[in-house]
Design a protein around this motif. Sequence first.
Motif, PDB file in Angstrom:
ATOM      1  N   UNK A   1       0.825  -1.361  -0.193  1.00 49.84           N
ATOM      2  CA  UNK A   1       0.036  -0.126   0.032  1.00 49.84           C
ATOM      3  C   UNK A   1       0.876   1.302  -0.088  1.00 49.84           C
ATOM      4  N   UNK A   2       1.989   1.064   0.233  1.00 48.95           N
ATOM      5  CA  UNK A   2       2.929   2.034   0.247  1.00 48.95           C
ATOM      6  C   UNK A   2       3.297   2.570  -1.111  1.00 48.95           C
ATOM      7  N   UNK A   3       2.878   1.857  -2.236  1.00 54.74           N
ATOM      8  CA  UNK A   3       3.161   2.179  -3.590  1.00 54.74           C
ATOM      9  C   UNK A   3       1.723   2.725  -4.539  1.00 54.74           C
ATOM     10  N   UNK A   4       1.876   3.745  -5.079  1.00 51.93           N
ATOM     11  CA  UNK A   4       0.756   3.940  -5.672  1.00 51.93           C
ATOM     12  C   UNK A   4       0.397   2.947  -6.830  1.00 51.93           C
TER      13      UNK A   4
ATOM     14  N   UNK B   1      10.791  -0.423 -12.072  1.00 52.46           N
ATOM     15  CA  UNK B   1      10.994  -1.291 -10.922  1.00 52.46           C
ATOM     16  C   UNK B   1      11.756  -0.528  -9.758  1.00 52.46           C
ATOM     17  N   UNK B   2      12.589   0.292 -10.435  1.00 52.50           N
ATOM     18  CA  UNK B   2      13.564   1.026  -9.587  1.00 52.50           C
ATOM     19  C   UNK B   2      12.714   2.049  -8.625  1.00 52.50           C
ATOM     20  N   UNK B   3      11.665   2.336  -9.172  1.00 54.47           N
ATOM     21  CA  UNK B   3      11.004   3.527  -8.440  1.00 54.47           C
ATOM     22  C   UNK B   3      10.244   2.597  -7.312  1.00 54.47           C
TER      23      UNK B   3
ATOM     24  N   UNK C   1       9.594   1.232  -1.502  1.00 48.53           N
ATOM     25  CA  UNK C   1       9.765   0.242  -0.610  1.00 48.53           C
ATOM     26  C   UNK C   1      10.790   0.370   0.595  1.00 48.53           C
ATOM     27  N   UNK C   2      11.948   0.849  -0.025  1.00 51.92           N
ATOM     28  CA  UNK C   2      12.952   0.918   0.914  1.00 51.92           C
ATOM     29  C   UNK C   2      12.856   1.883   1.879  1.00 51.92           C
TER      30      UNK C   2
ATOM     31  N   UNK D   1       2.870   0.334  -8.225  1.00 53.21           N
ATOM     32  CA  UNK D   1       2.728  -0.990  -7.920  1.00 53.21           C
ATOM     33  C   UNK D   1       2.740  -1.905  -9.159  1.00 53.21           C
ATOM     34  N   UNK D   2       2.077  -1.369 -10.168  1.00 53.48           N
ATOM     35  CA  UNK D   2       2.125  -2.605 -11.450  1.00 53.48           C
ATOM     36  C   UNK D   2       3.481  -2.434 -12.056  1.00 53.48           C
ATOM     37  N   UNK D   3       3.985  -1.033 -12.045  1.00 56.10           N
ATOM     38  CA  UNK D   3       5.393  -1.106 -12.658  1.00 56.10           C
ATOM     39  C   UNK D   3       6.445  -1.968 -11.850  1.00 56.10           C
ATOM     40  N   UNK D   4       6.398  -2.080 -10.555  1.00 55.44           N
ATOM     41  CA  UNK D   4       7.262  -2.664  -9.783  1.00 55.44           C
ATOM     42  C   UNK D   4       6.780  -4.320  -9.993  1.00 55.44           C
ATOM     43  N   UNK D   5       5.863  -4.470  -9.959  1.00 56.06           N
ATOM     44  CA  UNK D   5       5.377  -6.233 -10.247  1.00 56.06           C
ATOM     45  C   UNK D   5       6.002  -6.523 -11.662  1.00 56.06           C
ATOM     46  N   UNK D   6       5.572  -5.671 -12.773  1.00 59.18           N
ATOM     47  CA  UNK D   6       6.101  -5.928 -14.063  1.00 59.18           C
ATOM     48  C   UNK D   6       7.555  -6.228 -13.906  1.00 59.18           C
ATOM     49  N   UNK D   7       8.373  -5.402 -13.446  1.00 60.23           N
ATOM     50  CA  UNK D   7       9.748  -5.646 -13.366  1.00 60.23           C
ATOM     51  C   UNK D   7      10.118  -6.871 -12.678  1.00 60.23           C
TER      52      UNK D   7
END
Lengths: 154, 154
Positions: free
Chosen positions: A127-130, B137-139, B144-145, A134-140
């Motif tokens: 939830x700390x990710x917009x 991904x880096x964002x 998260x960090x 979140x979408x971008x992070x999970x894709x990576x």
Amino acid sequence: MNGRPPAEQTLELSAFVPFRLNRLATGVSQYLAAIYQARFGLDIPQWRVMATVGEVACTAQYIAASTRMHKTRVSRAIVELEARDLIERASNERDRRERQVRLTKAGRRLYTELVPLALERERALLACLAPQQLHGFLEGLDVLERFLGLDAQP
Amino acid sequence: MNGRPPAEQTLELSAFVPFRLNRLATGVSQYLAAIYQARFGLDIPQWRVMATVGEVACTAQYIAASTRMHKTRVSRAIVELEARDLIERASNERDRRERQVRLTKAGRRLYTELVPLALERERALLACLAPQQLHGFLEGLDVLERFLGLDAQP
DNA sequence: CCCTGAAGGTTGCGCGCGCAACTATTTGTG
DNA sequence: CACAAATAGTTGCGCGCGCAACCTTCAGGG
């Protein structure tokens, strides 16, 4: 050519992705530990076995492949969980080398109580990710897993 | 209300982000191990100490805070690196409890050789991500960090 | 000044992990 | 059918880790 020494590359660890991933994984593990450890007395291998067996009864082999844990780590976790009567093993008469691992009634109760807490904890973390982040992070994450062959199913 | 039992939530481990992060971190570590382990005979704690000290001479305390390793792990890595003549320690006369850790000439040579290989390996890993994916991904990693307080500087 | 507490580092100890070796069982092959 | 190779799982062993206790040195009050 000139007299200057060659510019030396330096590596700032806090910007080095492999290090950051290790640190993040450790941090997230600690973030979750309160749930399965302090509250249910499970360590990580035990918790992974419970989570795997909670989905479907299976063999130790399958658990090892699915969680990517070493088979000895799985074996020991199973012994401990069996001693606590959270799982049980049924011999397979077709192949007497292997045994089906499944939750006991008590194991099912613990699982049913634990899973919503774990999922809620994951939700609170992400939830700390917009939504876009979140979408971008999970894709990576997806792409990296495929690149390293971590997604291969057992 | 009806007679059906409550739908039980299940947790598929391979979709659970904390598990995926652990697995990814392990995979990336193995992906890098060939460089600092097989080729230079360093384990992870030693490699982290080298990387930290390569940037700037500092104390064991600083290394521990900066790498988020336990101080005993740092202490042991330092002893081993010193035995291999890769680092040296200078007593601080102002405070004789602490000692400045820095690379020796041989340590500097190893560092200069190792760093470009490590960075290249990181680059090769991240090259599986399209520029847009890498950025996303880096964002997420950043956020998260910060959320977990892993970015706090010593 | 002492003396208490804190800080930098090191060390003893128990534990969990992975490797390698092992048992038991099954499958494949001549 | 026998024997070799493969597979499921367990166990002995050494090693690295973190905790707690420790040593040394420093800082700050009475």
